[in-house]
Scaffold this active site. Sequence first.
Site, mmCIF file in Angstrom:
data_model
loop_
_atom_site.group_PDB
_atom_site.id
_atom_site.type_symbol
_atom_site.label_atom_id
_atom_site.label_comp_id
_atom_site.label_asym_id
_atom_site.label_seq_id
_atom_site.Cartn_x
_atom_site.Cartn_y
_atom_site.Cartn_z
ATOM 1 N N GLY A 59 131.625 92.714 87.541
ATOM 2 C CA GLY A 59 130.934 93.765 86.807
ATOM 3 C C GLY A 59 130.816 95.003 87.658
ATOM 4 C CB THR A 60 129.657 98.422 86.935
ATOM 5 O OG1 THR A 60 128.461 98.128 86.192
ATOM 6 C CG2 THR A 60 130.807 98.654 85.981
ATOM 7 C CD GLN A 74 132.638 94.085 96.113
ATOM 8 O OE1 GLN A 74 132.446 93.024 95.536
ATOM 9 N NE2 GLN A 74 131.660 94.877 96.529
ATOM 10 C CE LYS A 120 128.652 93.136 91.654
ATOM 11 N NZ LYS A 120 127.861 94.270 91.119
ATOM 12 C CB SER A 121 123.123 90.531 94.545
ATOM 13 O OG SER A 121 124.253 91.182 95.100
ATOM 14 C CG ASP A 180 122.675 99.735 89.545
ATOM 15 O OD1 ASP A 180 122.118 99.168 90.498
ATOM 16 O OD2 ASP A 180 122.785 100.960 89.455
ATOM 17 C CB CYS A 181 126.104 94.557 86.017
ATOM 18 S SG CYS A 181 127.223 93.653 87.084
ATOM 19 C CG ASP A 205 126.685 89.118 96.510
ATOM 20 O OD1 ASP A 205 127.257 89.275 95.414
ATOM 21 O OD2 ASP A 205 125.709 89.800 96.863
ATOM 22 C CD GLU A 206 128.117 93.308 97.800
ATOM 23 O OE1 GLU A 206 129.085 93.835 97.221
ATOM 24 O OE2 GLU A 206 126.948 93.652 97.602
#
Length: 216
Positions: A9-10, A89, A15-16, A12-13, A86-87
């Site tokens: 997702g972008t 990408q 994820k974390s 602020d959606c 997490d992170e």
Amino acid sequence: MPELVFFSGTMDCGKSTLALQIGHNRSARGLRGVIFTRDDRAGEGKLSSRLGLVTDAVEAHERMDLYGYLVDHLSRGGRADYVIVDEAQFLAPEQIDQLARVVDDLGLDVFAFGITTDFRTRLFPGSQRLIELADRIEALQVEALCWCGAKATHNARTVGGIMVVEGEQVVVGDVNENSAEVGYEVLCRRHHRRRLTSAAAGAGTLSPDVLPVTAD
């Protein structure tokens, strides 16, 4: 069957936040996981959400062998029932391959969370490899919103309050070498194309590359 799942997702959606929730739910059932992260906002070796939640994690450095780390952890008597990343990408493609091997050879579920595209609308290498290898891809259901109220689909980078579309793919920290403030904002595609951030909209200005539209 164990799976490699990519939650994307972008900014602020959530994820974390979801990563922390998945860890909490499994921990409450007596399971124990290994959490990897990279360049978290809370600092090295942390997984944090914008809601203020934070937990310890293993920093996945650039050349780290994630599969090798888990094999060593298990061989030393450690326990791992699942893996959270997490992170994701920011990981190298070969590290995503290692995560796939964790699923296939060690039989562990791997839950990876990350942004799909950068501020230039280009795929992050780690995200691209996850799309290629994941057993399942889940779009986050909490929609981030553009300043106009539309669904935010793109991540924008601002320097000194002005949106930029060139530069290093990853910028760690709050300032660049010129001490100009670096920030991020989520936008819909239309306003990302026009480079129209909330600040620019509030000032009533458009990017100089936006041509006026006239009707005959």
